[in-house]
Write a protein that holds these residues in place. Structure first.
Motif, PDB file in Angstrom:
ATOM      1  N   LEU A  13       0.614  -1.113  -0.261  1.00 17.43           N
ATOM      2  CA  LEU A  13       0.274  -0.138  -0.142  1.00 17.43           C
ATOM      3  C   LEU A  13       0.942   1.120  -0.001  1.00 17.43           C
ATOM      4  O   LEU A  13       0.663   2.495  -0.775  1.00 17.43           O
ATOM      5  N   LYS A  14       1.502   1.180   0.436  1.00 12.45           N
ATOM      6  CA  LYS A  14       2.607   2.133   0.558  1.00 12.45           C
ATOM      7  C   LYS A  14       3.487   2.494  -0.882  1.00 12.45           C
ATOM      8  O   LYS A  14       4.185   3.333  -0.604  1.00 12.45           O
ATOM      9  N   ASN A  15       3.491   1.777  -1.402  1.00 11.19           N
ATOM     10  CA  ASN A  15       4.297   1.805  -2.641  1.00 11.19           C
ATOM     11  C   ASN A  15       3.281   2.331  -3.376  1.00 11.19           C
ATOM     12  O   ASN A  15       4.055   2.329  -4.747  1.00 11.19           O
ATOM     13  N   GLY A  16       2.038   2.486  -3.245  1.00  9.28           N
ATOM     14  CA  GLY A  16       1.177   2.961  -3.887  1.00  9.28           C
ATOM     15  C   GLY A  16       0.568   4.274  -4.205  1.00  9.28           C
ATOM     16  O   GLY A  16       1.680   5.016  -3.930  1.00  9.28           O
ATOM     17  N   VAL A  19      -2.026   7.460   0.561  1.00 11.09           N
ATOM     18  CA  VAL A  19      -2.592   6.379   1.022  1.00 11.09           C
ATOM     19  C   VAL A  19      -2.331   7.005   1.918  1.00 11.09           C
ATOM     20  O   VAL A  19      -1.630   7.596   2.477  1.00 11.09           O
ATOM     21  N   LEU A  20      -3.349   6.744   3.508  1.00 14.44           N
ATOM     22  CA  LEU A  20      -3.762   7.919   4.828  1.00 14.44           C
ATOM     23  C   LEU A  20      -3.046   6.644   5.333  1.00 14.44           C
ATOM     24  O   LEU A  20      -4.911   6.531   5.624  1.00 14.44           O
ATOM     25  N   PHE A  21      -2.050   6.808   6.652  1.00 13.07           N
ATOM     26  CA  PHE A  21      -2.706   5.158   7.351  1.00 13.07           C
ATOM     27  C   PHE A  21      -3.452   5.902   8.230  1.00 13.07           C
ATOM     28  O   PHE A  21      -2.582   7.273   9.328  1.00 13.07           O
ATOM     29  N   VAL A  22      -4.035   5.911   9.188  1.00 16.35           N
ATOM     30  CA  VAL A  22      -4.444   6.067  10.870  1.00 16.35           C
ATOM     31  C   VAL A  22      -4.048   5.099  11.862  1.00 16.35           C
ATOM     32  O   VAL A  22      -4.420   3.907  11.604  1.00 16.35           O
ATOM     33  N   PHE A  23      -3.107   5.607  12.553  1.00 16.49           N
ATOM     34  CA  PHE A  23      -3.049   4.367  13.543  1.00 16.49           C
ATOM     35  C   PHE A  23      -4.012   5.044  14.298  1.00 16.49           C
ATOM     36  O   PHE A  23      -3.983   5.619  15.201  1.00 16.49           O
ATOM     37  N   SER A  24      -4.708   3.718  14.933  1.00 16.46           N
ATOM     38  CA  SER A  24      -5.672   3.639  16.394  1.00 16.46           C
ATOM     39  C   SER A  24      -5.648   2.473  17.020  1.00 16.46           C
ATOM     40  O   SER A  24      -4.943   1.344  16.752  1.00 16.46           O
ATOM     41  N   GLN A  47      -8.880  11.170  -3.206  1.00 15.85           N
ATOM     42  CA  GLN A  47      -7.731  10.670  -3.721  1.00 15.85           C
ATOM     43  C   GLN A  47      -6.461  10.420  -2.795  1.00 15.85           C
ATOM     44  O   GLN A  47      -5.637   9.379  -3.739  1.00 15.85           O
ATOM     45  N   TYR A  48      -7.048   9.818  -1.852  1.00 20.65           N
ATOM     46  CA  TYR A  48      -5.749   8.822  -0.688  1.00 20.65           C
ATOM     47  C   TYR A  48      -7.166   7.968  -0.322  1.00 20.65           C
ATOM     48  O   TYR A  48      -8.816   8.145   0.155  1.00 20.65           O
ATOM     49  N   GLU A  49      -5.899   6.767  -0.164  1.00 26.42           N
ATOM     50  CA  GLU A  49      -6.820   5.981   0.061  1.00 26.42           C
ATOM     51  C   GLU A  49      -6.695   6.354   1.635  1.00 26.42           C
ATOM     52  O   GLU A  49      -5.685   5.705   1.991  1.00 26.42           O
ATOM     53  N   PHE A  50      -7.853   5.695   2.644  1.00 22.12           N
ATOM     54  CA  PHE A  50      -7.480   5.410   4.388  1.00 22.12           C
ATOM     55  C   PHE A  50      -7.511   4.213   4.633  1.00 22.12           C
ATOM     56  O   PHE A  50      -8.194   3.087   3.950  1.00 22.12           O
ATOM     57  N   ILE A  51      -6.444   3.424   5.743  1.00 22.60           N
ATOM     58  CA  ILE A  51      -6.233   2.279   6.452  1.00 22.60           C
ATOM     59  C   ILE A  51      -5.814   2.483   7.613  1.00 22.60           C
ATOM     60  O   ILE A  51      -5.061   3.569   7.625  1.00 22.60           O
ATOM     61  N   GLN A  52      -6.207   2.120   8.332  1.00 25.87           N
ATOM     62  CA  GLN A  52      -6.574   1.960   9.754  1.00 25.87           C
ATOM     63  C   GLN A  52      -5.979   0.952   9.787  1.00 25.87           C
ATOM     64  O   GLN A  52      -6.473  -0.294   9.710  1.00 25.87           O
ATOM     65  N   ALA A  75       1.260   9.777   5.840  1.00 26.89           N
ATOM     66  CA  ALA A  75       1.136   9.576   4.209  1.00 26.89           C
ATOM     67  C   ALA A  75       1.925   9.024   2.928  1.00 26.89           C
ATOM     68  O   ALA A  75       3.344   9.660   3.429  1.00 26.89           O
ATOM     69  N   TYR A  76       1.726   8.474   2.479  1.00 24.68           N
ATOM     70  CA  TYR A  76       2.513   7.662   1.525  1.00 24.68           C
ATOM     71  C   TYR A  76       1.841   7.976   0.043  1.00 24.68           C
ATOM     72  O   TYR A  76       0.935   8.390  -0.022  1.00 24.68           O
ATOM     73  N   GLU A  77       2.913   8.180  -0.683  1.00 21.20           N
ATOM     74  CA  GLU A  77       3.236   8.759  -2.161  1.00 21.20           C
ATOM     75  C   GLU A  77       3.913   7.876  -2.761  1.00 21.20           C
ATOM     76  O   GLU A  77       5.183   7.976  -2.990  1.00 21.20           O
ATOM     77  N   LYS A  78       3.636   6.482  -3.671  1.00 17.01           N
ATOM     78  CA  LYS A  78       5.133   5.690  -3.928  1.00 17.01           C
ATOM     79  C   LYS A  78       6.058   5.720  -3.397  1.00 17.01           C
ATOM     80  O   LYS A  78       7.214   5.653  -3.943  1.00 17.01           O
TER      81      LYS A  78
END
Length: 103
Positions: A13-16, A19-24, A47-52, A75-78
């Motif tokens: 995912l982080k290489n795509g 993406v916005l990772f939500v730590f919870s 425009q972001y994929e949100f991943i918990q 947040a990551y992009e590519k």
């Protein structure tokens, strides 16, 4: 919001694209405070994929990424980290949106 299932999935995912990772965590009151807000933010920033990411399930990942407070956002992009909003403080919708706008 999709939940992270494995470290391998995280790496992919982080290489795509964006993406916005939500730590919870389930027990985190400040994280539960965000539950009604996050779907609104997710829709606004489509425009972001949100991943918990469950902090307790992926504690080693959190340590490796210096995530020592939740809720936190990275947040990551590519494969490149675009930014992070990491602290143990409660976050507001306005603060989260300002973070995303700054990316």
């Amino acid at each position: 919001m999709k939940n992270l299932n494995s470290i391998e999935e995280f790496e992919g995912l982080k290489n795509g694209e964006r993406v916005l990772f939500v730590f919870s965590a389930d027990w985190c009151g400040d994280c539960r405070f965000l539950d009604p807000i996050l779907p609104i933010i997710e829709e606004k920033y489509a425009q972001y994929e949100f991943i918990q990411i469950d902090r307790d399930e992926f504690i080693d990942l959190c340590v490796n990424m210096d995530i020592f407070g939740i809720p936190s956002f990275v947040a990551y992009e590519k494969g490149v980290e675009l930014g992070r909003f990491v602290s143990k403080e409660r976050k507001t919708q306005q603060e989260i949106e300002a973070f995303i706008d700054s990316l």
